[in-house]
Design a protein around this motif. Structure first.
Motif, mmCIF file in Angstrom:
data_model
loop_
_atom_site.group_PDB
_atom_site.id
_atom_site.type_symbol
_atom_site.label_atom_id
_atom_site.label_comp_id
_atom_site.label_asym_id
_atom_site.label_seq_id
_atom_site.Cartn_x
_atom_site.Cartn_y
_atom_site.Cartn_z
ATOM 1 N N PHE A 80 0.870 -1.176 0.000
ATOM 2 C CA PHE A 80 0.000 0.000 0.000
ATOM 3 C C PHE A 80 0.904 1.222 0.000
ATOM 4 O O PHE A 80 1.812 1.338 0.830
ATOM 5 C CB PHE A 80 -0.910 0.035 1.224
ATOM 6 N N VAL A 81 0.654 2.140 -0.937
ATOM 7 C CA VAL A 81 1.562 3.270 -1.120
ATOM 8 C C VAL A 81 0.783 4.581 -1.222
ATOM 9 O O VAL A 81 -0.247 4.648 -1.901
ATOM 10 C CB VAL A 81 2.422 3.099 -2.391
ATOM 11 N N VAL A 82 1.282 5.596 -0.556
ATOM 12 C CA VAL A 82 0.856 6.983 -0.776
ATOM 13 C C VAL A 82 2.035 7.686 -1.435
ATOM 14 O O VAL A 82 3.142 7.687 -0.898
ATOM 15 C CB VAL A 82 0.483 7.683 0.537
ATOM 16 N N ARG A 83 1.801 8.265 -2.598
ATOM 17 C CA ARG A 83 2.912 8.847 -3.355
ATOM 18 C C ARG A 83 2.513 10.202 -3.937
ATOM 19 O O ARG A 83 1.423 10.362 -4.483
ATOM 20 C CB ARG A 83 3.323 7.901 -4.481
ATOM 21 N N LEU A 84 3.411 11.165 -3.831
ATOM 22 C CA LEU A 84 3.266 12.464 -4.480
ATOM 23 C C LEU A 84 4.412 12.611 -5.466
ATOM 24 O O LEU A 84 5.584 12.465 -5.091
ATOM 25 C CB LEU A 84 3.304 13.611 -3.474
ATOM 26 N N THR A 85 4.089 12.901 -6.719
ATOM 27 C CA THR A 85 5.097 13.029 -7.763
ATOM 28 C C THR A 85 4.970 14.386 -8.429
ATOM 29 O O THR A 85 3.869 14.811 -8.789
ATOM 30 C CB THR A 85 4.945 11.928 -8.826
ATOM 31 N N ASN A 86 6.097 15.064 -8.591
ATOM 32 C CA ASN A 86 6.102 16.345 -9.294
ATOM 33 C C ASN A 86 6.340 16.072 -10.774
ATOM 34 O O ASN A 86 7.471 15.831 -11.198
ATOM 35 C CB ASN A 86 7.193 17.260 -8.730
ATOM 36 N N VAL A 87 5.255 16.096 -11.556
ATOM 37 C CA VAL A 87 5.351 15.826 -12.990
ATOM 38 C C VAL A 87 5.482 17.121 -13.790
ATOM 39 O O VAL A 87 5.418 17.103 -15.022
ATOM 40 C CB VAL A 87 4.125 15.026 -13.480
ATOM 41 N N GLY A 88 5.682 18.247 -13.089
ATOM 42 C CA GLY A 88 5.832 19.542 -13.752
ATOM 43 C C GLY A 88 7.271 19.862 -14.081
ATOM 44 O O GLY A 88 8.148 18.991 -14.086
ATOM 45 N N ALA A 89 7.530 21.155 -14.340
ATOM 46 C CA ALA A 89 8.848 21.590 -14.803
ATOM 47 C C ALA A 89 9.670 22.298 -13.743
ATOM 48 O O ALA A 89 10.854 22.566 -13.957
ATOM 49 C CB ALA A 89 8.682 22.528 -16.006
ATOM 50 N N GLY A 90 9.067 22.614 -12.598
ATOM 51 C CA GLY A 90 9.799 23.370 -11.584
ATOM 52 C C GLY A 90 9.575 22.826 -10.192
ATOM 53 O O GLY A 90 8.759 21.917 -9.974
ATOM 54 N N PHE A 127 6.174 -2.861 9.867
ATOM 55 C CA PHE A 127 6.206 -1.414 10.061
ATOM 56 C C PHE A 127 6.323 -0.724 8.704
ATOM 57 O O PHE A 127 7.071 -1.181 7.826
ATOM 58 C CB PHE A 127 7.380 -1.007 10.951
ATOM 59 N N PRO A 128 5.622 0.379 8.528
ATOM 60 C CA PRO A 128 5.671 1.056 7.232
ATOM 61 C C PRO A 128 6.957 1.849 7.042
ATOM 62 O O PRO A 128 7.616 2.225 8.009
ATOM 63 C CB PRO A 128 4.469 2.013 7.296
ATOM 64 N N VAL A 129 7.301 2.083 5.791
ATOM 65 C CA VAL A 129 8.348 3.045 5.445
ATOM 66 C C VAL A 129 7.669 4.409 5.406
ATOM 67 O O VAL A 129 6.665 4.583 4.708
ATOM 68 C CB VAL A 129 8.987 2.721 4.089
ATOM 69 N N ARG A 146 3.982 7.248 2.986
ATOM 70 C CA ARG A 146 3.521 6.011 3.638
ATOM 71 C C ARG A 146 3.630 4.847 2.655
ATOM 72 O O ARG A 146 3.127 4.917 1.529
ATOM 73 C CB ARG A 146 2.071 6.171 4.086
ATOM 74 N N ARG A 147 4.303 3.791 3.079
ATOM 75 C CA ARG A 147 4.397 2.562 2.273
ATOM 76 C C ARG A 147 4.380 1.359 3.207
ATOM 77 O O ARG A 147 5.254 1.214 4.049
ATOM 78 C CB ARG A 147 5.668 2.546 1.421
#
Length: 226
Positions: A80-90, A127-129, A146-147
């Motif tokens: 189970f993963v919570v992920r935020l990714t910056n797919v923009g340019a800055g 335990f989660p990462v 959270r992973r």
């Protein structure tokens, strides 16, 4: 008495007409000069605005949110993963990250765990990462606040996701608010699947709201209390 032909009255009207003509030419020239200056100002302003918009576009951050189970068919790697990714340019300055259930923030780690798995799964998962979600995120980078690697709990994952224990992740969502280096800010939600929504600000810049950091603090405090 009749005015003789060629008298000074007729002669005096010619300088007056010439003066009026010169005034008309000067006035017209002045109006044209003011108009040209005004148009030049508008052009310069438009060029400045275009240059600023171009600069903003070159450093525009776009945050993509992911939350859920991955590698479901591979028990050894299911997570189970919570992920935020910056797919923009800055660079993105992430200032607010909030998991919610039925529109309300999930303030407690136990409530968060109960929202994403059943109790038997939770007792079998390791335990989660963990990581803080708020902060600066460069273009192309991701953060996983959270992973959970499912491990033994993976044996029940299929049944859980099929709804045998109730609706999986019922009412769960994830919200984030972030800003660019130009202080332009946006909010985004996982379930919306829409473009980020511009907002005036994400709150107090030096006081981030990061529920995942709160979960880390709660877990640490619980361990110290034992």
């Amino acid at each position: 008495m009749p005015i003789p032909t060629g008298s000074s009255d007729t002669a005096g009207s010619k300088p007056a007409a010439a003066l009026l003509k010169r005034i008309d030419i000067g006035l017209t020239t002045g109006v044209i000069a003011v108009f040209v200056a005004f148009m030049s100002l508008l052009v310069a302003r438009a060029q400045t605005k275009m240059a600023l918009e171009s600069q903003k576009a070159s450093v525009l951050p776009i945050i993509a949110l992911d939350m859920g189970y991955e590698n479901i068919g591979d028990r050894s790697n299911a997570a189970f993963v919570v992920r935020l990714t910056n797919v923009g340019a800055g660079i993105a300055h992430i200032q607010n990250v909030t998991p919610t259930q039925n529109g309300e923030p999930i303030a407690d780690i136990a409530a968060f765990d109960n929202a994403i798995m059943n109790g038997r799964m939770r007792s079998n998962v390791g335990f989660p990462v963990t990581s803080a979600a708020a902060g600066f995120l460069r273009a192309g980078a991701s953060v996983e606040p959270r992973r959970y690697r499912m491990g033994a709990a993976g044996s029940e994952l299929g049944a859980y996701l099929r709804g045998e224990y109730g609706t999986p992740m019922d009412g769960m969502d994830l919200e984030a608010c972030y800003c660019s280096v130009f202080k332009d800010c946006w909010t985004v939600k996982y379930l919306d699947r829409k473009l980020p929504t511009p907002v005036k600000s994400c709150g107090i810049e030096d006081a981030p709201v990061d529920y995942f950091q709160t979960y880390i603090d709660q877990t640490a405090a619980k361990r110290l209390a034992k």
